[in-house]
Design an enzyme around this catalytic site. Structure first.
Site, PDB file in Angstrom:
ATOM      1  N   ASP A  34       0.815  -1.227   0.000  1.00 47.94           N
ATOM      2  CA  ASP A  34       0.000   0.000   0.000  1.00 47.94           C
ATOM      3  C   ASP A  34       0.841   1.266   0.000  1.00 47.94           C
ATOM      4  O   ASP A  34       0.426   2.304   0.535  1.00 47.94           O
ATOM      5  CB  ASP A  34      -0.959   0.015   1.214  1.00 47.94           C
ATOM      6  N   LYS A  37       1.853   2.259  -4.999  1.00 48.72           N
ATOM      7  CA  LYS A  37       2.435   1.723  -6.243  1.00 48.72           C
ATOM      8  C   LYS A  37       1.525   2.018  -7.434  1.00 48.72           C
ATOM      9  O   LYS A  37       1.994   2.377  -8.511  1.00 48.72           O
ATOM     10  CB  LYS A  37       2.640   0.201  -6.110  1.00 48.72           C
ATOM     11  N   GLY A  61      -4.533  -4.296  -3.888  1.00 45.80           N
ATOM     12  CA  GLY A  61      -5.525  -3.254  -4.181  1.00 45.80           C
ATOM     13  C   GLY A  61      -4.748  -2.000  -4.518  1.00 45.80           C
ATOM     14  O   GLY A  61      -4.153  -1.387  -3.644  1.00 45.80           O
ATOM     15  N   HIS A  62      -4.689  -1.665  -5.789  1.00 42.65           N
ATOM     16  CA  HIS A  62      -3.888  -0.522  -6.248  1.00 42.65           C
ATOM     17  C   HIS A  62      -4.831   0.597  -6.687  1.00 42.65           C
ATOM     18  O   HIS A  62      -5.618   0.421  -7.619  1.00 42.65           O
ATOM     19  CB  HIS A  62      -2.963  -0.934  -7.402  1.00 42.65           C
ATOM     20  N   GLN A 244       1.982  -5.994  -3.208  1.00 38.10           N
ATOM     21  CA  GLN A 244       2.444  -6.107  -1.818  1.00 38.10           C
ATOM     22  C   GLN A 244       3.749  -5.297  -1.644  1.00 38.10           C
ATOM     23  O   GLN A 244       3.931  -4.324  -2.344  1.00 38.10           O
ATOM     24  CB  GLN A 244       2.627  -7.580  -1.399  1.00 38.10           C
ATOM     25  N   THR A 319      -8.393  -3.202  -0.480  1.00 41.98           N
ATOM     26  CA  THR A 319      -8.986  -4.504  -0.792  1.00 41.98           C
ATOM     27  C   THR A 319     -10.007  -4.910   0.260  1.00 41.98           C
ATOM     28  O   THR A 319     -11.114  -5.326  -0.058  1.00 41.98           O
ATOM     29  CB  THR A 319      -7.878  -5.586  -0.904  1.00 41.98           C
ATOM     30  N   GLY A 321     -10.781  -2.911   3.181  1.00 40.38           N
ATOM     31  CA  GLY A 321     -11.356  -1.779   3.927  1.00 40.38           C
ATOM     32  C   GLY A 321     -10.862  -1.692   5.364  1.00 40.38           C
ATOM     33  O   GLY A 321     -11.276  -0.811   6.120  1.00 40.38           O
ATOM     34  N   ASP A 352       2.318  14.653   1.638  1.00 44.55           N
ATOM     35  CA  ASP A 352       1.310  15.593   2.149  1.00 44.55           C
ATOM     36  C   ASP A 352       0.667  15.115   3.451  1.00 44.55           C
ATOM     37  O   ASP A 352       0.129  15.932   4.206  1.00 44.55           O
ATOM     38  CB  ASP A 352       0.226  15.832   1.083  1.00 44.55           C
ATOM     39  N   GLY A 434      -0.078  13.924  -3.477  1.00 45.38           N
ATOM     40  CA  GLY A 434      -1.521  13.755  -3.549  1.00 45.38           C
ATOM     41  C   GLY A 434      -1.823  12.571  -4.434  1.00 45.38           C
ATOM     42  O   GLY A 434      -0.945  12.096  -5.168  1.00 45.38           O
TER      43      GLY A 434
HETATM   44  P1  GDP Z   1      -0.773   0.407  -3.538  1.00 46.77           P
HETATM   45  O1  GDP Z   1      -1.376  -0.875  -3.104  1.00 46.77           O
HETATM   46  O2  GDP Z   1       0.692   0.467  -3.260  1.00 46.77           O
HETATM   47  O3  GDP Z   1      -1.094   0.764  -4.960  1.00 46.77           O
HETATM   48  O4  GDP Z   1      -1.415   1.543  -2.617  1.00 46.77           O
HETATM   49  P2  GDP Z   1      -2.983   1.691  -2.232  1.00 46.77           P
HETATM   50  O5  GDP Z   1      -3.723   2.158  -3.417  1.00 46.77           O
HETATM   51  O6  GDP Z   1      -3.455   0.468  -1.549  1.00 46.77           O
HETATM   52  O7  GDP Z   1      -2.883   2.793  -1.110  1.00 46.77           O
HETATM   53  C1  GDP Z   1      -2.283   4.022  -1.337  1.00 46.77           C
HETATM   54  C2  GDP Z   1      -3.310   5.122  -1.059  1.00 46.77           C
HETATM   55  O8  GDP Z   1      -2.649   6.361  -1.042  1.00 46.77           O
HETATM   56  C3  GDP Z   1      -4.381   5.238  -2.122  1.00 46.77           C
HETATM   57  O9  GDP Z   1      -5.572   5.682  -1.523  1.00 46.77           O
HETATM   58  C4  GDP Z   1      -3.829   6.311  -3.062  1.00 46.77           C
HETATM   59  O10 GDP Z   1      -4.841   6.991  -3.778  1.00 46.77           O
HETATM   60  C5  GDP Z   1      -3.185   7.207  -2.062  1.00 46.77           C
HETATM   61  N1  GDP Z   1      -2.043   8.002  -2.525  1.00 46.77           N
HETATM   62  C6  GDP Z   1      -0.995   7.636  -3.290  1.00 46.77           C
HETATM   63  N2  GDP Z   1      -0.077   8.607  -3.321  1.00 46.77           N
HETATM   64  C7  GDP Z   1      -0.574   9.613  -2.553  1.00 46.77           C
HETATM   65  C8  GDP Z   1      -0.078  10.878  -2.145  1.00 46.77           C
HETATM   66  O11 GDP Z   1       1.018  11.281  -2.491  1.00 46.77           O
HETATM   67  N3  GDP Z   1      -0.871  11.628  -1.321  1.00 46.77           N
HETATM   68  C9  GDP Z   1      -2.108  11.208  -0.925  1.00 46.77           C
HETATM   69  N4  GDP Z   1      -2.821  12.026  -0.151  1.00 46.77           N
HETATM   70  N5  GDP Z   1      -2.590  10.021  -1.256  1.00 46.77           N
HETATM   71  C10 GDP Z   1      -1.820   9.234  -2.054  1.00 46.77           C
HETATM   72  P1  IMO Z   2      -0.906  -4.130  -2.288  1.00 49.27           P
HETATM   73  O1  IMO Z   2      -0.460  -4.708  -3.604  1.00 49.27           O
HETATM   74  C1  IMO Z   2      -0.925  -4.521   2.033  1.00 49.27           C
HETATM   75  C2  IMO Z   2      -1.030  -8.577   3.655  1.00 49.27           C
HETATM   76  C3  IMO Z   2      -2.275  -9.022   4.407  1.00 49.27           C
HETATM   77  C4  IMO Z   2      -1.645  -9.969   5.408  1.00 49.27           C
HETATM   78  C5  IMO Z   2      -0.552 -10.644   4.599  1.00 49.27           C
HETATM   79  C6  IMO Z   2      -0.950 -11.988   4.017  1.00 49.27           C
HETATM   80  O2  IMO Z   2      -2.200  -3.417  -2.359  1.00 49.27           O
HETATM   81  O3  IMO Z   2       0.184  -3.348  -1.655  1.00 49.27           O
HETATM   82  P2  IMO Z   2      -2.524 -12.688   1.976  1.00 49.27           P
HETATM   83  O4  IMO Z   2      -3.954 -12.451   1.718  1.00 49.27           O
HETATM   84  O5  IMO Z   2      -1.625 -12.187   0.902  1.00 49.27           O
HETATM   85  O6  IMO Z   2      -2.220 -14.100   2.318  1.00 49.27           O
HETATM   86  O7  IMO Z   2      -2.187 -11.864   3.317  1.00 49.27           O
HETATM   87  O8  IMO Z   2      -0.238  -9.756   3.545  1.00 49.27           O
HETATM   88  N1  IMO Z   2      -1.265  -8.070   2.292  1.00 49.27           N
HETATM   89  C7  IMO Z   2      -1.187  -6.789   1.937  1.00 49.27           C
HETATM   90  N2  IMO Z   2      -0.967  -5.688   2.697  1.00 49.27           N
HETATM   91  N3  IMO Z   2      -1.055  -4.408   0.697  1.00 49.27           N
HETATM   92  C8  IMO Z   2      -1.230  -5.500  -0.075  1.00 49.27           C
HETATM   93  O9  IMO Z   2      -1.209  -5.444  -1.417  1.00 49.27           O
HETATM   94  C9  IMO Z   2      -1.355  -6.757   0.550  1.00 49.27           C
HETATM   95  N4  IMO Z   2      -1.552  -8.011   0.106  1.00 49.27           N
HETATM   96  C10 IMO Z   2      -1.486  -8.804   1.170  1.00 49.27           C
HETATM   97  O10 IMO Z   2      -2.925  -7.931   5.019  1.00 49.27           O
HETATM   98  O11 IMO Z   2      -1.021  -9.232   6.431  1.00 49.27           O
HETATM   99 MG    MG Z   3      -2.902  -1.550  -1.827  1.00 48.68          MG
END
Ligand code: GDP
Ligand code: IMO
Ligand code: MG
Length: 443
Positions: A34, A37, A61-62, A244, A319, A321, A352, A434
């Site tokens: 998270d 990416k 969940g990207h 991940q 993914t 919540g 930010d 952002g």
């Molecule tokens: P990922 O799994 O690595 O793609 O990251 P996620 O999408 O799960 O979580 C990153 C969260 O941060 C999402 O809600 C993005 O929209 C948000 N995000 C990414 N870069 C920024 C940033 O620079 N500032 C803010 N405020 N939100 C960001």
């Molecule tokens: P993205 O790609 C954050 C975590 C789960 C748990 C562990 C094992 O959005 O960054 P699993 O279901 O893979 O067997 O769970 O890994 N986990 C993540 N945490 N971002 C993810 O993906 C994750 N995918 C799995 O919360 O701790």
């Molecule tokens: Mg994510």
């Protein structure tokens, strides 16, 4: 520099490559997932030809924000939001076909077109309902020792792959063979499920659901290893989208509180069939602080920071919540991530998020009982006992969301970024202020 390179074709598909050059780049998470990416991939896809997912499944969940539309991608590469780009789901991904069909349909409703731009590896392993049920049963039976998985069946699916009991996309494309394989696998897994107190599955029902999904996925299924090889020979630029993060890696993460795939840079080669000598660059994405979702040690976890972000409505899992655990940036971890991934450049996101904090802490080492250490201990009991040693930085107390150049960032933000780059033993190339595309500073 603009370059025009020859058309590359694969089967019925072809594309012209006219764009600024970008080296073949692996993008991975440098923390516990998270990191943002999806946002960075979407920004970089503008310069790539192909975006490839190499591991994980719909546990990912990207989030990508395009204009006012928010997309959350789970199995489909985040490059799919830029028309004319090719997206590949590589052999290292575990694919839940029912979920994938739903994701495609959902994205279509949001205006994303899938025509000659999505390729799914025929050797990717499949996730079945028994994997999801086993994931859930095993988590429930572990009680307080649970991993906190996403319950998407990821661990059991990779387990079957390693045990050589998996079923692959290519098997699903062969109706007769698939029915027989599935029958055997459901029989074995029903015994397991019953022993764990869950109800067994009907192989007829599962087969019917999977055949329906297979009909929709068939046009996209292909030999992605050869496709990527031909693309490389034609100088196409490939962006590898990690899911991940480094500390969820099956080998290099905080085992057993990890996922079941290789989330580090090495996974890009095994998960796609692109050889290591084709890789030019590794980008590590990290938040300006640390988050983690699920169980396991997190030395810099700080309840007041979690409250700070949750009150702002931030840091809830894309993914599941679930509220993410939040803490200060841990450069013992990011330095380790630089080492195991060979990170050339860092993208720092969510800068930010720190705008309103008067003092910002950065972990520079750990105190483990009476010893000071500057590395990540391998024993989970030891990592859990590590107390962070902090260096404090004055905050900048002004909004950064409108900054578009390094020189527009407040002085204290620049000082913070320079320090964390040095502590992480890498170079910052991208700063995100952002979630939107435009809220990006490139150095
Ligand atoms: P990922 O799994 O690595 O793609 O990251 P996620 O999408 O799960 O979580 C990153 C969260 O941060 C999402 O809600 C993005 O929209 C948000 N995000 C990414 N870069 C920024 C940033 O620079 N500032 C803010 N405020 N939100 C960001
Ligand atoms: P993205 O790609 C954050 C975590 C789960 C748990 C562990 C094992 O959005 O960054 P699993 O279901 O893979 O067997 O769970 O890994 N986990 C993540 N945490 N971002 C993810 O993906 C994750 N995918 C799995 O919360 O701790
Ligand atoms: Mg994510």
């Amino acid at each position: 520099m603009q370059s025009v390179r020859p058309e590359f074709t694969f089967g019925a598909f072809s594309c012209w490559i006219i764009k600024p050059n970008m080296p073949n780049t692996i993008l991975i998470g440098a923390q516990w997932g998270d990191e943002g990416k999806g946002k960075i991939i979407d920004v970089l896809t503008d310069r790539a030809d192909i975006v490839v997912r190499m591991q994980g499944g719909n546990n990912a969940g990207h989030t990508v924000l395009v204009g006012k539309k928010k997309y959350v991608l789970h199995l489909i590469p985040s490059g799919s939001l830029r028309p004319a780009k090719k997206c590949v789901i590589g052999n290292g991904v575990v694919v839940d076909p029912i979920h994938l069909v739903d994701e495609i349909e959902g994205l279509k409703k949001l205006g994303v077109k899938f025509k000659n731009n999505l390729f799914i590896s025929e050797t990717a392993h499949l996730v079945f309902p028994y994997h999801r049920l086993l994931d859930e049963c095993r988590e429930n039976s572990k009680g307080k020792n649970r991993i906190g998985t996403t319950k998407r069946g990821i661990g059991p699916a990779y387990g079957d792959k390693a045990a050589r009991m998996g079923i692959r996309m290519i098997d699903l494309m062969d109706a007769d063979g698939f029915s027989e394989l599935l029958k055997q696998r459901i029989k074995t897994n029903n015994e397991l499920l019953k022993a764990l107190g869950a109800k067994g599955l009907s192989s007829k029902k599962v087969a019917a659901d999977y055949f329906a999904a297979a009909r929709k996925l068939k046009p996209f299924v292909t030999d992605t290893v050869r496709l990527l090889h031909e693309a490389c020979q034609n100088q196409a630029n490939i962006l590898f989208e990690g899911a991940q993060g480094t500390f969820l890696d099956i080998d290099h993460g905080s085992y057993p509180y990890v996922t079941s795939s290789s989330t580090t840079a090495g996974g890009a080669c095994t998960g796609t069939g692109v050889s290591p000598n084709r890789i030019d660059k590794v980008i590590g994405v990290m938040k300006a602080y640390t988050t983690r979702v699920g169980e396991g040690p997190m030395p810099t976890e700080d309840e007041s920071l979690s409250e700070h972000f949750h009150e702002m409505g931030r840091e809830f899992g894309a993914t599941t919540g679930r509220a993410r655990r939040c803490g200060w940036l841990d450069t013992v971890l990011t330095r380790h991530a630089s080492m195991v991934n060979g990170i050339n450049e860092i993208a720092v996101t969510n800068l930010d998020g720190l705008d309103t904090l008067p003092v910002i802490k950065v972990c520079v080492g750990y105190r483990l009982v009476s010893k000071k250490i500057d590395y990540v201990p391998n024993a989970m009991g030891s990592l859990a006992k590590c107390k962070p040693i902090y260096r404090e930085f004055p905050g900048w107390l002004s909004p950064t969301e409108k900054c578009r150049k390094w020189s527009e960032l407040p002085l204290n933000a620049r000082r913070y970024l320079k320090a964390i780059a040095m502590l992480s033993e890498s170079r910052i190339q991208i700063i995100s202020v952002g979630p939107a595309r435009a809220q990006t500073i490139e150095l």
